[in-house]
Design a protein around this motif. Structure first.
Motif, short mmCIF file in Angstrom:
data_model
loop_
_atom_site.label_atom_id
_atom_site.label_comp_id
_atom_site.label_asym_id
_atom_site.label_seq_id
_atom_site.Cartn_x
_atom_site.Cartn_y
_atom_site.Cartn_z
N TYR A 1 23.51 -12.87 -5.45
CA TYR A 1 23.56 -12.27 -6.78
C TYR A 1 24.31 -13.19 -7.73
O TYR A 1 25.52 -13.40 -7.58
N ILE A 2 23.60 -13.68 -8.72
CA ILE A 2 24.18 -14.66 -9.63
C ILE A 2 25.43 -14.12 -10.32
O ILE A 2 26.48 -14.78 -10.32
N GLY A 3 25.35 -12.92 -10.89
CA GLY A 3 26.48 -12.35 -11.62
C GLY A 3 27.69 -12.22 -10.71
O GLY A 3 28.81 -12.61 -11.06
N GLU A 4 27.47 -11.68 -9.49
CA GLU A 4 28.58 -11.49 -8.55
C GLU A 4 29.21 -12.83 -8.16
O GLU A 4 30.43 -12.92 -7.98
N SER A 5 28.39 -13.86 -8.05
CA SER A 5 28.92 -15.16 -7.60
C SER A 5 29.93 -15.73 -8.59
O SER A 5 30.80 -16.51 -8.21
N MET A 6 29.82 -15.34 -9.87
CA MET A 6 30.76 -15.86 -10.87
C MET A 6 32.17 -15.34 -10.58
O MET A 6 33.14 -16.06 -10.77
N GLY A 7 32.28 -14.09 -10.10
CA GLY A 7 33.61 -13.50 -9.86
C GLY A 7 34.09 -13.64 -8.43
O GLY A 7 35.28 -13.50 -8.17
N LYS A 8 33.16 -13.89 -7.49
CA LYS A 8 33.56 -13.97 -6.08
C LYS A 8 33.02 -15.23 -5.41
O LYS A 8 32.29 -15.15 -4.41
N PRO A 9 33.36 -16.41 -5.96
CA PRO A 9 32.77 -17.64 -5.41
C PRO A 9 33.11 -17.85 -3.94
O PRO A 9 32.29 -18.37 -3.18
N ALA A 10 34.33 -17.41 -3.51
CA ALA A 10 34.72 -17.67 -2.11
C ALA A 10 33.73 -17.03 -1.16
O ALA A 10 33.34 -17.65 -0.15
N GLU A 11 33.28 -15.81 -1.48
CA GLU A 11 32.33 -15.13 -0.58
C GLU A 11 31.01 -15.89 -0.52
O GLU A 11 30.34 -15.92 0.50
N TYR A 12 30.65 -16.51 -1.64
CA TYR A 12 29.39 -17.27 -1.68
C TYR A 12 29.50 -18.55 -0.87
O TYR A 12 28.60 -18.90 -0.11
N TYR A 13 30.63 -19.27 -1.02
CA TYR A 13 30.80 -20.49 -0.22
C TYR A 13 30.92 -20.14 1.26
O TYR A 13 30.38 -20.84 2.12
N ARG A 14 31.61 -19.03 1.57
CA ARG A 14 31.80 -18.66 2.98
C ARG A 14 30.47 -18.37 3.65
O ARG A 14 30.15 -18.91 4.71
N THR A 15 29.65 -17.52 3.03
CA THR A 15 28.38 -17.15 3.68
C THR A 15 27.34 -18.26 3.53
O THR A 15 26.72 -18.68 4.51
N ASN A 16 27.15 -18.71 2.31
CA ASN A 16 26.00 -19.59 2.05
C ASN A 16 26.22 -21.01 2.54
O ASN A 16 25.27 -21.66 2.99
N VAL A 17 27.46 -21.50 2.46
CA VAL A 17 27.71 -22.89 2.89
C VAL A 17 28.26 -22.90 4.32
O VAL A 17 27.64 -23.47 5.22
N ALA A 18 29.42 -22.21 4.54
CA ALA A 18 30.01 -22.25 5.89
C ALA A 18 29.07 -21.57 6.90
O ALA A 18 28.89 -22.05 8.02
N GLY A 19 28.45 -20.46 6.50
CA GLY A 19 27.52 -19.76 7.40
C GLY A 19 26.34 -20.64 7.76
O GLY A 19 25.91 -20.70 8.91
N THR A 20 25.81 -21.35 6.77
CA THR A 20 24.66 -22.23 7.05
C THR A 20 25.08 -23.41 7.93
O THR A 20 24.32 -23.85 8.81
N LEU A 21 26.30 -23.89 7.73
CA LEU A 21 26.80 -24.97 8.61
C LEU A 21 26.83 -24.50 10.06
O LEU A 21 26.40 -25.21 10.97
N SER A 22 27.30 -23.27 10.26
CA SER A 22 27.35 -22.71 11.62
C SER A 22 25.93 -22.62 12.21
O SER A 22 25.70 -22.97 13.38
N LEU A 23 24.98 -22.19 11.39
CA LEU A 23 23.59 -22.10 11.86
C LEU A 23 23.05 -23.50 12.21
O LEU A 23 22.42 -23.68 13.27
N LEU A 24 23.30 -24.47 11.36
CA LEU A 24 22.78 -25.82 11.61
C LEU A 24 23.42 -26.42 12.87
O LEU A 24 22.75 -27.11 13.65
N GLU A 25 24.71 -26.12 13.08
CA GLU A 25 25.35 -26.62 14.30
C GLU A 25 24.74 -25.95 15.53
O GLU A 25 24.50 -26.60 16.55
N ALA A 26 24.46 -24.64 15.42
CA ALA A 26 23.82 -23.95 16.55
C ALA A 26 22.44 -24.56 16.83
O ALA A 26 22.05 -24.75 17.99
N MET A 27 21.71 -24.90 15.78
CA MET A 27 20.40 -25.53 15.97
C MET A 27 20.56 -26.90 16.64
O MET A 27 19.81 -27.25 17.56
N GLU A 28 21.54 -27.64 16.19
CA GLU A 28 21.74 -28.98 16.75
C GLU A 28 22.12 -28.89 18.24
O GLU A 28 21.57 -29.62 19.07
N HIS A 29 23.00 -27.93 18.58
CA HIS A 29 23.44 -27.79 19.98
C HIS A 29 22.31 -27.32 20.89
O HIS A 29 22.32 -27.61 22.08
N THR A 30 21.36 -26.57 20.34
CA THR A 30 20.31 -25.99 21.20
C THR A 30 18.97 -26.72 21.05
O THR A 30 17.98 -26.34 21.68
#
Ligand SMILES: NC(=O)c1ccc[n+]([C@@H]2O[C@H](COP(=O)([O-])OP(=O)(O)OC[C@H]3O[C@@H](n4cnc5c(N)ncnc54)[C@H](O)[C@@H]3O)[C@@H](O)[C@H]2O)c1
Ligand SMILES: O=c1ccn([C@@H]2O[C@H](COP(=O)(O)OP(=O)(O)O[C@H]3O[C@H](CO)[C@H](O)[C@H](O)[C@H]3O)[C@@H](O)[C@H]2O)c(=O)[nH]1
Length: 331
Positions: A81-110
């Protein structure tokens, strides 16, 4: 019983993900949904198994991948949600960036080597020219767009280092609902324009238009609304393309047609036969005035042409879904 090809679908219980799961199953591909149900619904997971989990949980992702042996990942899970991301950027970086990093690492390991990623026109920021081509400068103006662009960069680096190939699909505005009315858009709170306009029609309480002083023909924001079932067929084409050995690519998914908020209201009035109560509010921070896609690349690479995305079909299918949900609540 046909042999289905398994794929992992993060966020498969959400709006776009569930429509893609339906299209995958219809095309011989079994979607294994991995979702924490934060904004999605288990009732929308109808075409394959559901595993409840967070994309930040790399070990769980790896065990799911080992159990089901998916040949590719379709990655929808995100805060979006664009509007929400303006007030809660940490949640966006946590899910969208750190979460995707975790997924990509899982893909790489498997050893999973292909991913289709849900990116967005929000990565273009305020484009210099319209319609927007993929090679235009990407300079987001909100944290949501920054997180999606960061993932696009991560995907390039993971390809160089680990040979993970990606299809980056930059959708414009997903809209409408399954023409068979099995699934549709269902967020609480709902940030998106069309469901809010339909709620205004049925509840007789005004929808707020976020600004009417933009440099557009009628002063309201212009967007490129693409039917969610058309997005679904593009995903099937994208995963098939990667599985048949295509190189990584990115492409826009839209219709090349800009529609203003006022035009949405007019079409809703035509389709529903009722007036739309509305009021003008201030601009929503983080909103560009106009975003319209050039889609030549999707046509060329995927042979994709939207066929449900005329505005009337979008509104009619969204209205059918809206009424079905209302009848369910009333029953
Ligand atoms: N809707 C649009 O117009 C649009 C436009 C461009 C891009 N996108 C992108 O498409 C994707 C899907 O969007 P949507 O509109 O269907 O949103 P949605 O909120 O309906 O779906 C997101 C799904 O991801 C799940 N999820 C969220 N965080 C998770 C986590 N940490 N772990 C596991 N699951 C998690 C949610 O429960 C939900 O089912 C998103 O990545 C979004 O950024 C959407
Ligand atoms: O009640 C509302 C809801 C929205 N709007 C306006 O309508 C337009 C469309 O808004 P949406 O929230 O429906 O869609 P967005 O363009 O903000 O966002 C969508 O497209 C984006 C790309 O621009 C992202 O990818 C995002 O995930 C996706 O929700 C915007 O000008 C918005 O301010 C209103 O006026 N009133």
């Amino acid at each position: 019983m046909p042999d289905y090809i398994p794929v992992l679908v993060t966020g498969g219980a959400g709006y776009v993900g569930s429509h893609v799961c339906k299209a995958l199953k219809g095309n011989g591909i079994l979607p294994i949904t991995y979702d924490d149900l934060s904004t999605g619904h288990k009732e929308a997971v109808l075409w394959g198994p559901l595993v409840c989990g967070d994309i930040a949980d790399r070990q769980k992702l790896e065990s799911v991948i080992r159990e089901y042996a998916p040949v590719a990942v379709l990655h929808f899970a995100a805060r979006a949600y664009i509007g929400e991301s303006m007030g809660k950027p940490a949640e966006y970086y946590r899910t969208n960036v750190a979460g995707t990093l975790s997924l990509l690492e899982a893909m790489e390991h498997t050893g999973v080597k292909r991913i289709v990623f849900s990116s967005t026109c929000a990565t273009y920021g305020i484009p210099e020219t319209q319609p927007i081509t993929e090679d235009q400068i990407q300079k987001p103006i909100n944290p949501y767009g920054h997180t999606k662009l960061t993932v696009e960069q991560m995907l390039q680096d993971f390809e160089s280092a680990y040979s993970i190939k990606s299809a980056i699909l930059r959708y414009f505005n997903a809209a409408g609902a399954d023409p068979e009315c099995e699934i549709g858009e269902d967020h609480d709170p709902e940030p998106h324009l069309i469901p809010n306009v339909l709620s205004a029609v049925s509840n007789r309480s005004p929808v707020v238009i976020h600004g009417d002083d933009y440099p557009t023909p009628d002063g309201t924001c212009v967007r490129d609304y693409v039917h969610v079932s058309d997005l679904a067929s593009a995903h099937v084409a994208a995963v098939r393309s990667l599985l048949s050995g295509a190189d990584s690519f990115s492409c826009n998914l839209g219709t090349e047609r800009g529609v203003s908020i006022r035009e949405i209201l007019t079409t809703v009035e035509e389709v529903t036969g009722r007036s739309v109560p509305h009021q003008i509010g201030p601009r929503r921070p983080g909103d560009p005035a106009t975003l319209v896609a050039n889609t030549a690349r999707a046509k060329e690479l995927l042979g994709w042409t939207p066929c449900h995305s005329d505005l009337e079909t979008i509104i009619k299918t969204a209205w059918s879904w809206h009424r079905r949900q209302q009848n369910k609540c009333a029953a």
